[in-house]
Design a protein around this motif. Structure first.
Motif, short mmCIF file in Angstrom:
data_model
loop_
_atom_site.label_atom_id
_atom_site.label_comp_id
_atom_site.label_asym_id
_atom_site.label_seq_id
_atom_site.Cartn_x
_atom_site.Cartn_y
_atom_site.Cartn_z
N ASP A 77 36.18 48.29 28.94
CA ASP A 77 35.27 49.37 29.34
C ASP A 77 35.82 50.01 30.63
O ASP A 77 35.91 49.35 31.68
CB ASP A 77 33.88 48.81 29.58
N LYS A 78 36.17 51.28 30.56
CA LYS A 78 36.73 51.95 31.73
C LYS A 78 35.76 51.96 32.91
O LYS A 78 36.19 51.97 34.08
CB LYS A 78 37.15 53.39 31.38
N ASP A 79 34.46 51.99 32.64
CA ASP A 79 33.50 51.98 33.74
C ASP A 79 33.52 50.65 34.49
O ASP A 79 33.31 50.62 35.72
CB ASP A 79 32.09 52.27 33.22
N VAL A 80 33.78 49.57 33.79
CA VAL A 80 33.94 48.28 34.47
C VAL A 80 35.19 48.30 35.35
O VAL A 80 35.19 47.83 36.49
CB VAL A 80 34.00 47.13 33.44
N ARG A 81 36.26 48.88 34.80
CA ARG A 81 37.50 48.95 35.59
C ARG A 81 37.30 49.80 36.84
O ARG A 81 37.75 49.45 37.94
CB ARG A 81 38.63 49.52 34.73
N TRP A 82 36.61 50.92 36.69
CA TRP A 82 36.36 51.77 37.86
C TRP A 82 35.42 51.09 38.86
O TRP A 82 35.59 51.21 40.07
CB TRP A 82 35.79 53.12 37.42
N ALA A 83 34.43 50.35 38.35
CA ALA A 83 33.53 49.63 39.25
C ALA A 83 34.31 48.63 40.10
O ALA A 83 34.11 48.53 41.32
CB ALA A 83 32.44 48.92 38.45
N LEU A 84 35.22 47.91 39.46
CA LEU A 84 36.04 46.95 40.21
C LEU A 84 36.87 47.66 41.27
O LEU A 84 37.04 47.15 42.39
CB LEU A 84 36.95 46.18 39.25
N SER A 85 37.39 48.82 40.93
CA SER A 85 38.17 49.58 41.89
C SER A 85 37.32 49.98 43.10
O SER A 85 37.76 49.86 44.25
CB SER A 85 38.76 50.83 41.23
N TYR A 86 36.12 50.44 42.84
CA TYR A 86 35.23 50.84 43.94
C TYR A 86 34.82 49.65 44.81
O TYR A 86 34.45 49.82 45.98
CB TYR A 86 33.97 51.51 43.39
N PHE A 87 34.88 48.44 44.26
CA PHE A 87 34.46 47.26 45.01
C PHE A 87 35.56 46.76 45.96
O PHE A 87 35.31 45.86 46.77
CB PHE A 87 34.11 46.12 44.05
N ILE A 88 36.76 47.29 45.86
CA ILE A 88 37.89 46.80 46.67
C ILE A 88 38.11 47.73 47.87
O ILE A 88 38.34 48.93 47.70
CB ILE A 88 39.17 46.71 45.81
N ASP A 89 38.04 47.16 49.03
CA ASP A 89 38.29 47.90 50.28
C ASP A 89 39.76 47.70 50.66
O ASP A 89 40.14 46.70 51.28
CB ASP A 89 37.37 47.37 51.38
N ARG A 90 40.60 48.65 50.27
CA ARG A 90 42.04 48.49 50.47
C ARG A 90 42.44 48.54 51.94
O ARG A 90 43.38 47.87 52.35
CB ARG A 90 42.77 49.56 49.66
N LYS A 91 41.74 49.34 52.72
CA LYS A 91 42.04 49.40 54.15
C LYS A 91 41.81 48.04 54.79
O LYS A 91 42.64 47.54 55.56
CB LYS A 91 41.18 50.47 54.82
N GLN A 92 40.68 47.45 54.48
CA GLN A 92 40.36 46.12 55.00
C GLN A 92 41.34 45.08 54.47
O GLN A 92 41.80 44.20 55.21
CB GLN A 92 38.94 45.75 54.59
N LEU A 93 41.69 45.20 53.20
CA LEU A 93 42.63 44.27 52.58
C LEU A 93 43.96 44.25 53.31
O LEU A 93 44.50 43.18 53.63
CB LEU A 93 42.85 44.68 51.11
#
Length: 628
Positions: A369-385
């Protein structure tokens, strides 16, 4: 969790909550690895370098004294080579051992050109992305017909294989025709099979390749650059063999047979020892000024990062797999003779062709499900990472392609799409809304759940992701995703076969000219490709996308307007779908020890990328000079 709360997830908090567990795991791995690890050869510049055997040595912590272990001479009596003429590398292996020690045919399904074979099968040509330069090698020239349906390659004369047999156009034609016939059974077979109708040897130095369809990028594809390139094999050795199982290894026969200047003299799970031959056609014909000054190369398996760091500090190793930022900082501080591509300066390396993504298996629920993939992307803070895991020595990646000069116009062309589909945006609210719209709800434990199943992202990878993996897992858990990070010994095998749920890995696609080779990574036809390169790891399928990439495949690179249109149409499909989740640019933080060797590629002399495991390693070997 609100952005304000997320901002308090600092390095200190992460180190308290996650790194303690990770370090315990790393210590356990180091202890397990040390039981099978190889002690370093003698480091005295005036002494000879005996080849160590399987004698175990305890993994040392960074900064500790290097243990002294008496090396064991292997059964075969090897000539003595001084330490200051020996290049010692830490690379490859599983749990401290080379699993492919007897596999010197790079088409064998268990082999890997990165672990030594790459320097035995010389290319038709090299391409240095850093120098933006094509370097003719076994070939002197190549010419397409105007319709790109035929390619004529002229070869150098007077080259012999190491067993005395002449290298001719028959070897080249045989290589391409066999790959065409084998297709998905071996590496590069799918790529060759798609285009090649027949390869013919017109005479000893002329090969004519007839294509089924226009193939304007074919010669570029077969040249050696990074991990891409077709290995030309000796017909008189490989004919009649099953390429997928043939080892091409027999020391009594002086196998592997090569046109290059190297000879395998010893190989075991603990180490691979390669000695320089007495002569080389490239020197005789003036292509290279002199024989390599490296007289012996020793490949030792990569063990724990802590142990390798200590061996670099104590000058027991000359170069290794790239290290994590905090480790390379320590190494640079404790050994002034160690440099990186950027010397002592962050990001301690160069941007590699391998931007990292979080892959989720698009053939499995709920990741299909692309919406699940996009949700996971929104949950990742790359700057903080990047701040927490890399100490700030990194950059996010917006697309699965490096930001090399020749590719920048393609990034610019989809800026509007990236605003609509922001692959780097940290927005937990958007992610939650997408999941809720698909029937996901938080359970009593605070995790997303649907139809009785919790949303899980059990990430897997290998050593080089040990810094970012635990941080991403913690970020996802904070957003209600049951996530973890592990490094199982069989990760590579299962990942390549599509037997995974979630993984951290990179992309080996385009490096210049145009984005074709990156787009090809997502075609259905590349799903069955063996060998970990040019493979559809995400297992994503889209018929319209496939058609656009096939259209680009037959479009000459000089038709830039047409290619740009194809790129935009492909991204209009790819970005809404988000087959994998872009995380970071990959920086090769390769420690290069100048105690014994100088001439490493750096930002001041970027003649080629610095990864010795890539197919361009011979170009580095040609430049290395002894310091002592």
């Amino acid at each position: 969790m609100a952005r304000g709360d997320a901002s308090r997830f600092t390095r200190r908090i992460f180190l308290k909550r996650a790194t303690t567990a990770l370090m315990a795991g790393s210590a356990l791995l180091a202890a397990c690895s040390s039981k099978q690890s190889t002690p370093p050869p003698s480091t005295s510049s005036t002494s000879t370098t005996p080849v160590s055997g399987a004698t175990p040595t305890k993994a040392a912590a960074v900064g500790a004294a290097s243990p002294t272990v008496a090396p064991t001479i292997p059964p075969r009596q090897l000539k003595q080579v001084p330490r200051n003429r020996t290049l010692i590398l830490r690379w490859g292996g599983t749990e401290g051992q080379h699993q492919d020690w007897n596999l010197w045919n790079p088409y064998n399904l268990g082999a890997n050109h990165q672990n030594g074979p790459g320097i035995f099968y010389e290319p038709l040509a090299y391409y240095s992305a850093f120098a933006d330069k094509m370097i003719p090698w076994l070939a002197t020239s190549w010419q397409y017909t105007p319709d790109y349906k035929q390619l004529t390659i002229k070869l150098r004369s007077g080259i012999k294989w190491s067993d005395g047999q002449p290298f001719t156009a028959e070897d080249v034609a045989f290589t391409f025709n066999t790959l065409r016939d084998l297709g998905p059974k071996v590496r590069w077979g799918v790529d060759v099979q798609q285009f090649v109708d027949e390869a013919k040897a017109l005479d000893d130095t002329t090969v004519q390749i007839n294509f089924k369809i226009p193939a304007p990028r074919f010669f570029y594809f077969v040249t050696y650059k990074y991990d891409i390139g077709v290995y030309i094999v000796p017909k008189h050795i490989f004919q009649g063999q099953d390429w997928s199982t043939f080892t091409a290894f027999d020391l009594d026969k002086d196998w592997p047979v090569t046109t290059g200047p190297w000879k395998v003299v010893y190989s075991s799970p603990q180490q691979k020892v390669i000695d320089r031959r007495d002569s080389w056609w490239a020197v005789d014909q003036g292509l290279v000024k002199a024989m390599p000054q490296v007289e012996r190369i020793i490949y030792l398996p990569f063990t724990s990062e802590e142990q390798v760091a200590q061996q670099l500090i104590s000058n027991d190793v000359d170069c290794s797999l790239d290290l994590r930022p905090l480790t390379i900082e320590t190494v640079l501080q404790q050994n002034p003779k160690i440099i990186t591509h950027t010397y002592k300066d962050p990001p301690y390396g160069y941007e590699d062709w391998w931007p990292t993504s979080l892959y989720v298996n698009c053939e499995r629920e709920p990741y299909n499900d692309k919406d699940v993939r996009w949700a996971l992307s929104y949950f990742i803070d790359r700057k903080q990472l990047i701040e927490v895991a890399l100490g700030g020595a990194g950059e996010p990646a917006v697309l699965p392609m490096p930001t090399y000069p020749g590719l920048l116009p393609y990034f610019d062309a989809v800026k509007d799409l990236l605003q609509q589909y922001p692959t780097n945006e940290f927005n937990p609210q958007k992610g939650a809304q997408l999941l809720q719209s698909k029937g996901w709800q938080k359970n009593k434990d605070g995790f997303w759940e649907k139809n009785g199943k919790v949303l899980e992202v059990p990430m897997e990878s290998f050593t080089v992701m040990a810094d970012i993996g635990p941080v991403i897992a913690e970020q996802l858990r904070r957003q209600g995703v049951q996530s973890s990070y592990n490094m199982p010994p069989d990760f590579d095998t299962r990942f390549n076969q599509g037997d995974y749920n979630a993984a951290l890995y990179g992309h080996g696609g385009s490096i210049g000219v145009d984005p074709y080779f990156t787009l090809r990574l997502y075609q259905s036809k590349t799903e069955a490709v063996p060998g970990a390169h040019q493979v559809n790891f995400s297992r994503w399928h889209n018929d319209e996308f496939d058609k656009i990439v096939d259209e680009m495949a037959v479009t000459p690179p000089e038709q830039k307007d047409k290619i740009m249109d194809q790129w935009k149409r492909a991204m209009q499909i790819w970005l809404p779908e988000l087959p994998d989740i872009p995380i970071q640019k990959w920086f090769h933080r390769i420690p290069m020890n100048t105690t014994y060797w100088q001439g490493w590629p750096t930002r001041d002399n970027p003649y080629v990328n610095g990864a010795f495991w890539h197919l361009t390693f011979q170009l580095i070997l040609n430049e290395l000079k002894p310091t002592q």
